[in-house]
Design a protein around this motif. Sequence first.
Motif, PDB file in Angstrom:
ATOM      1  N   ASN A 310       0.861  -1.179   0.000  1.00 31.80           N
ATOM      2  CA  ASN A 310       0.000   0.000   0.000  1.00 31.80           C
ATOM      3  C   ASN A 310       0.897   1.228   0.000  1.00 31.80           C
ATOM      4  O   ASN A 310       2.108   1.131   0.222  1.00 31.80           O
ATOM      5  CB  ASN A 310      -0.956   0.013   1.202  1.00 31.80           C
ATOM      6  CG  ASN A 310      -0.268  -0.405   2.487  1.00 31.80           C
ATOM      7  OD1 ASN A 310       0.926  -0.199   2.657  1.00 31.80           O
ATOM      8  ND2 ASN A 310      -1.022  -0.995   3.404  1.00 31.80           N
ATOM      9  N   GLY A 311       0.331   2.357  -0.286  1.00 35.69           N
ATOM     10  CA  GLY A 311       1.119   3.573  -0.365  1.00 35.69           C
ATOM     11  C   GLY A 311       1.548   4.057   1.009  1.00 35.69           C
ATOM     12  O   GLY A 311       0.977   3.680   2.032  1.00 35.69           O
ATOM     13  N   GLY A 312       2.561   4.899   1.021  1.00 34.32           N
ATOM     14  CA  GLY A 312       3.004   5.471   2.282  1.00 34.32           C
ATOM     15  C   GLY A 312       4.399   6.021   2.171  1.00 34.32           C
ATOM     16  O   GLY A 312       5.003   6.046   1.098  1.00 34.32           O
ATOM     17  N   ARG A 313       4.909   6.459   3.304  1.00 34.98           N
ATOM     18  CA  ARG A 313       6.255   7.011   3.359  1.00 34.98           C
ATOM     19  C   ARG A 313       7.208   5.950   3.901  1.00 34.98           C
ATOM     20  O   ARG A 313       6.854   5.194   4.812  1.00 34.98           O
ATOM     21  CB  ARG A 313       6.280   8.258   4.241  1.00 34.98           C
ATOM     22  CG  ARG A 313       7.485   9.154   4.018  1.00 34.98           C
ATOM     23  CD  ARG A 313       7.300  10.511   4.638  1.00 34.98           C
ATOM     24  NE  ARG A 313       6.245  11.296   3.998  1.00 34.98           N
ATOM     25  CZ  ARG A 313       6.431  12.010   2.897  1.00 34.98           C
ATOM     26  NH1 ARG A 313       7.608  12.017   2.297  1.00 34.98           N
ATOM     27  NH2 ARG A 313       5.436  12.713   2.401  1.00 34.98           N
ATOM     28  N   VAL A 314       8.403   5.887   3.342  1.00 33.33           N
ATOM     29  CA  VAL A 314       9.388   4.903   3.780  1.00 33.33           C
ATOM     30  C   VAL A 314       9.901   5.316   5.164  1.00 33.33           C
ATOM     31  O   VAL A 314      10.538   6.362   5.315  1.00 33.33           O
ATOM     32  CB  VAL A 314      10.550   4.797   2.781  1.00 33.33           C
ATOM     33  CG1 VAL A 314      11.577   3.779   3.286  1.00 33.33           C
ATOM     34  CG2 VAL A 314      10.044   4.402   1.394  1.00 33.33           C
ATOM     35  N   CYS A 315       9.596   4.495   6.163  1.00 32.04           N
ATOM     36  CA  CYS A 315      10.016   4.782   7.541  1.00 32.04           C
ATOM     37  C   CYS A 315      11.385   4.196   7.843  1.00 32.04           C
ATOM     38  O   CYS A 315      12.191   4.816   8.532  1.00 32.04           O
ATOM     39  CB  CYS A 315       9.003   4.216   8.521  1.00 32.04           C
ATOM     40  SG  CYS A 315       7.340   4.888   8.355  1.00 32.04           S
ATOM     41  N   SER A 316      11.632   2.982   7.385  1.00 36.28           N
ATOM     42  CA  SER A 316      12.934   2.371   7.616  1.00 36.28           C
ATOM     43  C   SER A 316      13.237   1.401   6.487  1.00 36.28           C
ATOM     44  O   SER A 316      12.340   0.922   5.790  1.00 36.28           O
ATOM     45  CB  SER A 316      12.988   1.649   8.972  1.00 36.28           C
ATOM     46  OG  SER A 316      12.235   0.451   8.943  1.00 36.28           O
ATOM     47  N   LEU A 317      14.540   1.126   6.342  1.00 40.33           N
ATOM     48  CA  LEU A 317      15.034   0.198   5.329  1.00 40.33           C
ATOM     49  C   LEU A 317      16.065  -0.722   5.962  1.00 40.33           C
ATOM     50  O   LEU A 317      16.772  -0.331   6.897  1.00 40.33           O
ATOM     51  CB  LEU A 317      15.699   0.958   4.175  1.00 40.33           C
ATOM     52  CG  LEU A 317      14.787   1.780   3.273  1.00 40.33           C
ATOM     53  CD1 LEU A 317      15.617   2.719   2.399  1.00 40.33           C
ATOM     54  CD2 LEU A 317      13.922   0.862   2.401  1.00 40.33           C
ATOM     55  N   ALA A 322      23.049  -8.608   3.010  1.00 41.87           N
ATOM     56  CA  ALA A 322      22.793 -10.046   3.122  1.00 41.87           C
ATOM     57  C   ALA A 322      21.490 -10.252   3.890  1.00 41.87           C
ATOM     58  O   ALA A 322      21.350  -9.816   5.031  1.00 41.87           O
ATOM     59  CB  ALA A 322      23.951 -10.732   3.827  1.00 41.87           C
ATOM     60  N   THR A 323      20.551 -10.924   3.256  1.00 48.12           N
ATOM     61  CA  THR A 323      19.177 -10.982   3.763  1.00 48.12           C
ATOM     62  C   THR A 323      18.658 -12.411   3.720  1.00 48.12           C
ATOM     63  O   THR A 323      18.919 -13.149   2.757  1.00 48.12           O
ATOM     64  CB  THR A 323      18.271 -10.070   2.919  1.00 48.12           C
ATOM     65  OG1 THR A 323      18.748  -8.726   3.022  1.00 48.12           O
ATOM     66  CG2 THR A 323      16.831 -10.124   3.377  1.00 48.12           C
ATOM     67  N   GLU A 324      17.942 -12.797   4.762  1.00 47.47           N
ATOM     68  CA  GLU A 324      17.295 -14.099   4.796  1.00 47.47           C
ATOM     69  C   GLU A 324      15.808 -13.944   4.513  1.00 47.47           C
ATOM     70  O   GLU A 324      15.221 -12.896   4.786  1.00 47.47           O
ATOM     71  CB  GLU A 324      17.483 -14.761   6.161  1.00 47.47           C
ATOM     72  CG  GLU A 324      18.924 -15.108   6.488  1.00 47.47           C
ATOM     73  CD  GLU A 324      19.054 -15.846   7.810  1.00 47.47           C
ATOM     74  OE1 GLU A 324      18.003 -16.233   8.385  1.00 47.47           O
ATOM     75  OE2 GLU A 324      20.186 -16.032   8.261  1.00 47.47           O
ATOM     76  N   GLN A 325      15.239 -14.996   3.964  1.00 47.43           N
ATOM     77  CA  GLN A 325      13.804 -15.005   3.700  1.00 47.43           C
ATOM     78  C   GLN A 325      13.043 -14.654   4.978  1.00 47.43           C
ATOM     79  O   GLN A 325      13.311 -15.189   6.051  1.00 47.43           O
ATOM     80  CB  GLN A 325      13.386 -16.393   3.214  1.00 47.43           C
ATOM     81  CG  GLN A 325      11.940 -16.498   2.785  1.00 47.43           C
ATOM     82  CD  GLN A 325      11.602 -17.919   2.354  1.00 47.43           C
ATOM     83  OE1 GLN A 325      11.608 -18.841   3.168  1.00 47.43           O
ATOM     84  NE2 GLN A 325      11.342 -18.088   1.070  1.00 47.43           N
ATOM     85  N   GLY A 326      12.112 -13.711   4.859  1.00 42.12           N
ATOM     86  CA  GLY A 326      11.310 -13.289   6.004  1.00 42.12           C
ATOM     87  C   GLY A 326      11.840 -12.090   6.734  1.00 42.12           C
ATOM     88  O   GLY A 326      11.152 -11.542   7.607  1.00 42.12           O
ATOM     89  N   ASP A 327      13.075 -11.638   6.422  1.00 49.07           N
ATOM     90  CA  ASP A 327      13.602 -10.421   7.057  1.00 49.07           C
ATOM     91  C   ASP A 327      12.815  -9.207   6.571  1.00 49.07           C
ATOM     92  O   ASP A 327      12.454  -9.100   5.396  1.00 49.07           O
ATOM     93  CB  ASP A 327      15.082 -10.214   6.705  1.00 49.07           C
ATOM     94  CG  ASP A 327      16.009 -11.167   7.430  1.00 49.07           C
ATOM     95  OD1 ASP A 327      15.574 -11.787   8.414  1.00 49.07           O
ATOM     96  OD2 ASP A 327      17.185 -11.281   7.007  1.00 49.07           O
ATOM     97  N   ASN A 328      12.599  -8.262   7.490  1.00 50.73           N
ATOM     98  CA  ASN A 328      11.954  -7.006   7.107  1.00 50.73           C
ATOM     99  C   ASN A 328      12.953  -6.154   6.320  1.00 50.73           C
ATOM    100  O   ASN A 328      14.026  -5.834   6.810  1.00 50.73           O
ATOM    101  CB  ASN A 328      11.491  -6.261   8.350  1.00 50.73           C
ATOM    102  CG  ASN A 328      10.891  -4.905   8.048  1.00 50.73           C
ATOM    103  OD1 ASN A 328      11.311  -3.900   8.609  1.00 50.73           O
ATOM    104  ND2 ASN A 328       9.910  -4.853   7.163  1.00 50.73           N
ATOM    105  N   VAL A 329      12.594  -5.817   5.080  1.00 52.92           N
ATOM    106  CA  VAL A 329      13.489  -5.029   4.228  1.00 52.92           C
ATOM    107  C   VAL A 329      13.045  -3.584   4.096  1.00 52.92           C
ATOM    108  O   VAL A 329      13.853  -2.712   3.764  1.00 52.92           O
ATOM    109  CB  VAL A 329      13.638  -5.665   2.823  1.00 52.92           C
ATOM    110  CG1 VAL A 329      14.370  -6.995   2.927  1.00 52.92           C
ATOM    111  CG2 VAL A 329      12.283  -5.843   2.139  1.00 52.92           C
ATOM    112  N   ALA A 330      11.773  -3.316   4.344  1.00 51.18           N
ATOM    113  CA  ALA A 330      11.275  -1.941   4.276  1.00 51.18           C
ATOM    114  C   ALA A 330      10.016  -1.829   5.120  1.00 51.18           C
ATOM    115  O   ALA A 330       9.252  -2.795   5.269  1.00 51.18           O
ATOM    116  CB  ALA A 330      10.972  -1.532   2.840  1.00 51.18           C
TER     117      ALA A 330
END
Length: 342
Positions: A310-317, A322-330
Amino acid sequence: MAAAHTPVHCDLDFDAPGKRFGRLEVPRSTNTSGWSHLFVPVVSIRGGDGPTAVVVGGVHGDEPEGQVAALNLARETRPEDVRGTLIIVPCASPEASRASTRLWPSGANLNRSFPGRPDGSPDEQLADYVSRYLLPRAEVVVDMHSGGRSALCPPWSEMHWVDDPGQRRRMVEAMLAWNTDVHFVYIDIAGSGLLVGEAERQGKIVVSTELGGGGHVTAATHRIARCGLANVLRHLGVLAGEAASRASLGLPPARILRATELENYLLAPDDGLWETFVEVGDQVEPGQPVGQIHFVDRPDRPPTPVAANNGGRVCSLRAIAATEQGDNVALLGREIELAELD
């Protein structure tokens, strides 16, 4: 039925006037010492009969911003500056702080251990002591966090949405008193057991933060942490002095962001290397790609895009590629008016 005894020892009398430095001792057994205690420093400053605040930093060891702010508060505050009582735990996870890791060496996440158990693991015993012996003393609980090594975000004060209108109103006012450029209303998607959750359950005025992140700390962030913490405590009548507002400081109104839907939290669909397309603060539209996951062992495989639900402002990234499946990316938040929090 009488409350269970705590195995945690504290050498402070929190009712005694003046400033005292002490420690909590949590029993434990390690590979190199069968009989051992974990020492957690604690400070008590009692100046009058006003409200009591419990201030905690370093629940996660890789979040130094709150630890430094709490240490400065503990050293610099005089009893005559305090209208009530300040109980300060500058670093609740000292071993993790020394290692600059989120979790304890045992793998325990103290912020998933509340309300704790007196007969549990050391993290559960510490959480139990905080839940049964520190939080009940307080009207105000401040728990300072940041994005740590894993998340980039601007410094903000934050709160959960709580159902009780009176408690929520007081928490909103305290959140605003931090005077950050951004305030954030959120949900926790990683499970239960938060310190702030237990404090909210006990009806406290709870203020938390995410004071930047990404593994680096700026002078500006330290100033926000230090000044914001003192201003919140003045606003709530714990510290003497007049609280400042953004208007009195000549600052424009703050932005309030709300991320209380699971769809706001974008998770990696695969293991791989995260590439972001956006910056913190950007406005994105529904369906807009915000980044993609690359596969270093499969150069022939196209990267997997991650799009905004959904739309919105990017709060964190995500700050770590190196990322694992299920990690929060945004994390996306919807900008709201203050009236929506009534």
